[in-house]
Design a protein around this motif. Structure first.
Motif, PDB file in Angstrom:
ATOM      1  N   ASN A  27     -13.111   4.787   0.014  1.00  0.00           N
ATOM      2  CA  ASN A  27     -13.430   5.045  -1.403  1.00  0.00           C
ATOM      3  C   ASN A  27     -12.408   6.051  -1.956  1.00  0.00           C
ATOM      4  OD1 ASN A  27     -15.480   5.392  -3.041  1.00  0.00           O
ATOM      5  ND2 ASN A  27     -16.320   7.254  -2.539  1.00  0.00           N
ATOM      6  N   ALA A  28     -11.384   5.538  -1.784  1.00  0.00           N
ATOM      7  CA  ALA A  28      -9.958   6.215  -2.498  1.00  0.00           C
ATOM      8  C   ALA A  28      -9.840   5.923  -4.096  1.00  0.00           C
ATOM      9  CB  ALA A  28      -8.889   6.214  -1.793  1.00  0.00           C
ATOM     10  N   GLU A 335      -1.924   4.859   4.317  1.00  0.00           N
ATOM     11  CA  GLU A 335      -3.276   4.949   5.216  1.00  0.00           C
ATOM     12  C   GLU A 335      -3.768   6.288   4.916  1.00  0.00           C
ATOM     13  OE1 GLU A 335      -6.083   2.796   7.285  1.00  0.00           O
ATOM     14  OE2 GLU A 335      -4.468   2.003   6.751  1.00  0.00           O
ATOM     15  N   VAL A 336      -3.092   7.248   5.434  1.00  0.00           N
ATOM     16  CA  VAL A 336      -3.485   8.641   5.675  1.00  0.00           C
ATOM     17  C   VAL A 336      -3.578   9.177   4.209  1.00  0.00           C
ATOM     18  CG1 VAL A 336      -2.693  10.951   6.146  1.00  0.00           C
ATOM     19  CG2 VAL A 336      -2.005   8.983   7.746  1.00  0.00           C
ATOM     20  N   LEU A 337      -3.004   8.725   3.065  1.00  0.00           N
ATOM     21  CA  LEU A 337      -3.086   9.314   2.005  1.00  0.00           C
ATOM     22  C   LEU A 337      -4.594   8.832   1.430  1.00  0.00           C
ATOM     23  CD1 LEU A 337      -1.759  10.834  -0.517  1.00  0.00           C
ATOM     24  CD2 LEU A 337      -1.204   8.346  -1.596  1.00  0.00           C
ATOM     25  N   ALA A 338      -4.929   7.775   1.591  1.00  0.00           N
ATOM     26  CA  ALA A 338      -6.093   7.057   1.084  1.00  0.00           C
ATOM     27  C   ALA A 338      -7.147   7.687   1.871  1.00  0.00           C
ATOM     28  CB  ALA A 338      -6.270   5.614   1.235  1.00  0.00           C
ATOM     29  N   ASP A 340      -7.390  10.751   3.719  1.00  0.00           N
ATOM     30  CA  ASP A 340      -7.395  12.256   3.769  1.00  0.00           C
ATOM     31  C   ASP A 340      -7.602  12.635   2.558  1.00  0.00           C
ATOM     32  OD1 ASP A 340      -7.433  11.733   6.663  1.00  0.00           O
ATOM     33  OD2 ASP A 340      -5.635  12.567   7.021  1.00  0.00           O
ATOM     34  N   VAL A 341      -6.693  12.195   1.526  1.00  0.00           N
ATOM     35  CA  VAL A 341      -6.620  12.781   0.202  1.00  0.00           C
ATOM     36  C   VAL A 341      -7.405  11.915  -0.620  1.00  0.00           C
ATOM     37  CG1 VAL A 341      -5.093  13.209  -1.691  1.00  0.00           C
ATOM     38  CG2 VAL A 341      -4.325  13.442   0.788  1.00  0.00           C
ATOM     39  N   GLY A 342      -7.544  10.580  -0.696  1.00  0.00           N
ATOM     40  CA  GLY A 342      -8.430   9.965  -1.431  1.00  0.00           C
ATOM     41  C   GLY A 342      -8.099   9.147  -2.518  1.00  0.00           C
ATOM     42  N   VAL A 343      -6.708   8.909  -2.430  1.00  0.00           N
ATOM     43  CA  VAL A 343      -5.920   8.211  -3.478  1.00  0.00           C
ATOM     44  C   VAL A 343      -5.323   7.024  -2.916  1.00  0.00           C
ATOM     45  CG1 VAL A 343      -3.969   8.319  -5.336  1.00  0.00           C
ATOM     46  CG2 VAL A 343      -5.562  10.396  -4.850  1.00  0.00           C
ATOM     47  N   GLY A 344      -5.178   5.938  -3.354  1.00  0.00           N
ATOM     48  CA  GLY A 344      -4.645   4.606  -2.913  1.00  0.00           C
ATOM     49  C   GLY A 344      -3.194   4.334  -3.707  1.00  0.00           C
TER      50      GLY A 344
END
Length: 389
Positions: A27-28, A335-338, A340-344
């Motif tokens: 849900n990024a 993958e981690v950015l999407a 844990d942060v919610g941005v693709g």
């Protein structure tokens, strides 16, 4: 069981489209795959509604409906600065993706070499493999992504059949200057090489930069195969309407290749899209103003967060430097950015022939609300993503 084809064994799926699926999974906010989240111009929507009832709904002429080709020729004549024969110099394709593939197959034989600037849009490597050609990569050097004349000439000395030129560039947003294009053109003439262009962002070039069609340079019309589409210009990436503009002898070959690749682009969408082709210069000025505002909003936001990036000159992408995080795999970082942060984002390594893992690519073809929300999430990036030793 017999073996599958050798030429496709090295394929992966599209990393760009894969990152859209990763964005959906977590849900990024999807700043990976470059398509707008806002509708096409109202004139196109109204035309599409009308076509739904009036048609056409059957095959158009294989290489493009006559009225669509004439409208496209008129529009491109205005911007390219030369007369275009709608019957002899245009093939309408299923997006610029097919246009590039048809161009490659039309000019190259198995074993031929093709020059590709790196970083590059991921399809170009696949195009070379499918057509049986061998890519010769010429690096574009960060942060401004310039090329070395010596490295380019060394590639030309290997006797390539063609050079692929993405201008403005995906993924970097580089706009090739007149002097750079002249250098490429002079070598293409000297070494007798075709130039296949990908110019889908031709109308998204930020001041003071200007888009120059390499086909307009001396000696280049005869050897340039200009590929583009309506996707980015009119925010209709799902309509899949692309085209090739080239001299009649090349188009005659491309028509045959295109016919057996896809038969033809969708007839009702060609009819509806003519409403866009008929729009005046004010539309293209407004389009650039819209993307200039989005670029400034997003890049100013990145700057305020002390996130390093290379400034795009055109298109709607920005390359962001992630070296501070110490990840050996930019794919893992995305993958981690999407998650844990919610941005693709798209890992930069999918665009580079060289071993580069320090960049990711964002796009900013989003509403201002979405861009602001993405920046709010990116403000937490250093807290949520641990640095690797």
């Amino acid at each position: 069981m017999p073996s599958l084809s050798k030429r496709t064994q090295y394929f992966t799926d599209s990393v760009i489209r894969r990152m859209t699926r990763v964005s959906l999974k977590y849900n990024a906010i999807n700043l990976s795959q470059g398509f707008p989240d806002f509708p096409p111009p109202q004139k196109l929507l109204d035309a599409l509604a009308s076509v739904a009832y009036k048609g056409p709904h059957q095959y158009a002429v294989t290489w493009g409906a006559q009225n669509f080709r004439e409208a496209l020729a008129k529009k491109q004549e205005h911007f390219m600065g030369r007369k275009i024969d709608a019957d002899k110099e245009i093939v309408v394709t299923c997006g610029s993706t097919e246009a590039m593939m048809a161009a490659m197959i039309s000019v190259s034989d198995p074993g031929d070499k093709v020059v590709v600037f790196s970083p590059f849009y991921e399809n170009y490597g696949a195009d070379a493999i499918l057509s049986g050609a061998e890519p010769i990569y010429v690096p574009l050097h960060a942060p401004d992504f310039h090329f070395s004349a010596a490295e380019l000439e060394a590639a030309f000395q290997q006797k390539p059949k063609a050079l692929i030129l993405c201008n403005p560039s995906n993924p970097t947003g580089k706009v090739f200057s007149y002097d750079e294009l002249k250098l490429i053109a002079d070598m293409a003439v000297k070494y007798d090489v075709f130039v296949i262009t990908d110019e889908v962002y031709e109308h998204i070039v930020y001041k003071p930069y200007k888009h120059v069609y390499i086909s307009s340079l001396p000696g280049m019309y005869e050897r340039t195969i200009s590929c583009s589409s309506l996707s980015k210009t009119y925010s209709i990436t799902g309509w899949r309407l692309g085209y090739i503009i080239a001299p009649p002898n090349i188009i005659d070959r491309a028509k045959k290749v295109h016919d057996f690749l896809t038969v033809g682009a969708a007839a009702p969408l060609q009819q509806a899209a003519m409403a866009g082709l008929a729009m005046d210069d004010a539309y293209y000025t407004d389009l650039l103003d819209i993307y200039t505002r989005k670029k400034e909003l997003f890049l100013d936001g990145l700057k305020s967060l002390d996130i390093r990036y290379t400034k795009p000159q055109g298109a709607y992408y920005v390359m962001v430097d992630i070296s501070e995080f110490g990840y050996k795999s930019d794919l893992e970082f995305c993958e981690v950015l999407a998650r844990d942060v919610g941005v693709g984002a798209v890992p930069g390594s999918s665009f580079f022939h060289e071993d580069v893992n320090d960049f990711i690519r964002f796009h900013f073809a989003k509403s201002e609300d979405v861009l602001n929300k993405a920046l709010e999430r990116l403000a937490t990036m250093r807290q949520k993503i641990k640095r690797r030793a």
